[in-house]
Each structure stands twice: as structure tokens, then as C-alpha cells.
Design an enzyme around this catalytic site. Structure first.
Site, PDB file in Angstrom:
ATOM      1  N   GLU A   1       0.820  -1.227   0.000  1.00  0.00           N
ATOM      2  CA  GLU A   1       0.000   0.000   0.000  1.00  0.00           C
ATOM      3  C   GLU A   1       0.850   1.272   0.000  1.00  0.00           C
ATOM      4  O   GLU A   1       0.359   2.347   0.352  1.00  0.00           O
ATOM      5  CB  GLU A   1      -0.921   0.026   1.225  1.00  0.00           C
TER       6      GLU A   1
ATOM      7  N   HIS B   1      -2.583   2.619   8.801  1.00  0.00           N
ATOM      8  CA  HIS B   1      -3.649   1.935   8.064  1.00  0.00           C
ATOM      9  C   HIS B   1      -3.929   0.605   8.763  1.00  0.00           C
ATOM     10  O   HIS B   1      -3.000  -0.162   8.996  1.00  0.00           O
ATOM     11  CB  HIS B   1      -3.221   1.696   6.615  1.00  0.00           C
TER      12      HIS B   1
ATOM     13  N   HIS C   1      -6.987  -2.785   9.490  1.00  0.00           N
ATOM     14  CA  HIS C   1      -8.235  -3.469   9.148  1.00  0.00           C
ATOM     15  C   HIS C   1      -9.034  -3.619  10.444  1.00  0.00           C
ATOM     16  O   HIS C   1      -9.447  -4.714  10.814  1.00  0.00           O
ATOM     17  CB  HIS C   1      -7.949  -4.820   8.495  1.00  0.00           C
TER      18      HIS C   1
ATOM     19  N   TYR D   1     -20.661  13.684  18.791  1.00  0.00           N
ATOM     20  CA  TYR D   1     -19.850  14.889  18.530  1.00  0.00           C
ATOM     21  C   TYR D   1     -18.382  14.574  18.263  1.00  0.00           C
ATOM     22  O   TYR D   1     -17.678  15.320  17.572  1.00  0.00           O
ATOM     23  CB  TYR D   1     -19.989  15.889  19.688  1.00  0.00           C
TER      24      TYR D   1
ATOM     25  N   HIS E   1     -12.548  -2.906   3.000  1.00  0.00           N
ATOM     26  CA  HIS E   1     -11.101  -3.002   3.243  1.00  0.00           C
ATOM     27  C   HIS E   1     -10.704  -2.629   4.679  1.00  0.00           C
ATOM     28  O   HIS E   1     -10.327  -3.506   5.441  1.00  0.00           O
ATOM     29  CB  HIS E   1     -10.391  -2.120   2.197  1.00  0.00           C
TER      30      HIS E   1
ATOM     31  N   TYR F   1      -9.123  24.628  21.192  1.00  0.00           N
ATOM     32  CA  TYR F   1      -8.420  23.957  22.288  1.00  0.00           C
ATOM     33  C   TYR F   1      -7.325  23.023  21.811  1.00  0.00           C
ATOM     34  O   TYR F   1      -6.714  22.325  22.597  1.00  0.00           O
ATOM     35  CB  TYR F   1      -9.424  23.184  23.165  1.00  0.00           C
TER      36      TYR F   1
END
Ligand SMILES: [Zn+2]
Length: 224
Positions: free
Chosen positions: A81, A100, A102, A121, A163, A216
């Protein structure tokens, strides 16, 4: 900042982040990959986990340096990747690290091509009013990388259809913490969906949260 770390420290930090990703339960086995922006042997670029090695058998010297035009150096082959890692560093000055995974709950939603809407939120932790799901493309392809860069526009995380997910940050600890937060949100959204579609916060309500987070600094889920 990972970009300011020495190469050896950065290699060790990438291995530690990959191991932490599995220990935290947001990844399993050899799937997923980790990179950080850095300088190796005088070349500006990034360092990425190698392909095919379990993380507990990966040593700092196995981490693969790559230039931003996609040239790998050293004995190991980079993660399959590497293209989306490279394209994130090319297009995002704010990204010094990419995680990355899974992760099971994020991937569950992604298998339905569902992103995470403003049901809570804390979705704003990824930088916007939702966390998008990039369309499916075969792993390792330029098409997938193009979808990823588009889904990350104005965001620090996205899901990948059928994926997994990606989180980026100014440092490896920031990217890892965001990946954990996205997986937590994915799990809660999945639970909320089990009793029906949850109502969503309005754009105005999310704008207030985004403004507070900007004021913040990097939110960590702590309410004052
Ligand atoms: Zn993957």
C-alpha cells in the site's frame, strides 16, 4: 514531530506503532501498515513497514525508506500500500504519519460502504462533520490511492470500502490515537444502528464542536 526524529529513532517508532496497533486490538496479523515522513540517507521522503513480515518479527532495519517519487531503497520490499502513503505525504503538509488498519468495527461499516456520520460529537476529531468511506478499488493500486486522497480532503481519517481505515497525524502517536478513536466511534455507531438509525447532529451543532476543537487544539475526548 516524527519528521524531526533521527532515522534510527523513527524506524524504531514505526515498529512500536505497528506492534501497538495489534496490541490495542485495532488490527490483526500482518494486515495494515504504518509510515512516517522522514529523511533517510539524505533523501526526503518517508519510511514504511515492509510487505510480508509479521510485526513481531520486524526489526527497525527492516523498515523501508522511500522517496516521494516512489523509489524504495534497502533489502526489503515496501508495503503493497505504499502508493497511498506516498500520495498522502505529497498532498498533505499536515501529515507526518499514516496508520492503516483493518480494524474490525471500522471495517464492518466499510463493508457496507458506510462512512461515519455525525451521530456523536467526537466524529469531529477527524476534522469534519463526518468520516467518509472511500470507494472500493483493489489494494495497492493508484485508483485506491486516488480515492483515499479524495476521502481525506479536509479530514484526518477515512474508511476504505470492503477493506479498512486510515488515520493520519502530525506524529505517529497522534495518528495511532486517532485510529483508536475512529475504531471506537465505528463500534458505537454499529451498536447504535442495532436499535435503528440514530438521529444525527446538525451541521450547526458540528460546527460548534469543530470550532471548540480548533480553539483547544488536538482533542483527546476530554471534556472540560
Ligand atoms: Zn489494507
Amino acid at each position: 514531530m516524527s519528521a524531526d526524529m533521527g532515522e534510527q529513532a523513527l524506524r524504531s517508532a514505526i515498529v512500536a506503532t505497528a506492534l501497538a496497533m495489534n496490541a490495542l486490538g485495532i488490527n490483526r496479523g500482518k494486515s495494515g501498515n504504518v509510515s512516517a515522513r522522514g529523511v533517510s540517507d539524505g533523501f526526503d521522503g518517508f519510511l514504511v513497514t515492509p510487505t510480508g513480515l509479521p510485526y513481531d518479527a520486524t526489526a527497525p532495519e527492516d523498515i523501508v525508506p522511500m522517496t516521494l517519487d516512489g523509489q524504495a531503497r534497502g533489502a526489503r520490499l515496501p508495503s503493497s500500500e505504499w502508493r497511498f502513503h506516498r500520495d498522502i505525504y505529497r498532498s498533505r503538509a499536515d501529515a507526518n504519519a499514516v496508520v492503516h488498519t483493518h480494524a474490525p468495527f471500522a471495517t464492518t461499516l466499510a463493508c457496507h460502504s458506510r462512512g461515519i456520520p455525525a451521530f456523536h460529537y467526537m466524529v469531529a476529531v477527524a476534522g469534519g462533520r463526518d468520516i467518509r468511506c472511500a470507494p472500493y478499488a483493489t489494494f495497492g493500486t493508484q485508483a485506491l490511492s486516488d480515492h483515499v486522497v479524495a476521502a481525506l480532503d479536509g479530514r484526518r481519517a477515512c474508511l476504505l470500502a470492503h477493506h479498512g481505515m486510515i488515520a493520519i497525524g502530525a506524529s505517529l502517536p497522534e495518528a495511532l490515537a486517532l485510529a483508536v478513536e475512529v475504531e471506537t466511534l465505528a463500534e458505537i455507531y454499529w451498536r447504535a444502528l442495532s436499535i435503528g438509525e440514530p438521529p444525527l447532529l446538525t451541521d450547526a451543532e458540528m460546527a460548534v464542536v469543530l470550532e471548540k476543537f480548533a480553539t483547544y487544539g488536538q482533542p483527546r475526548g476530554i471534556e472540560e
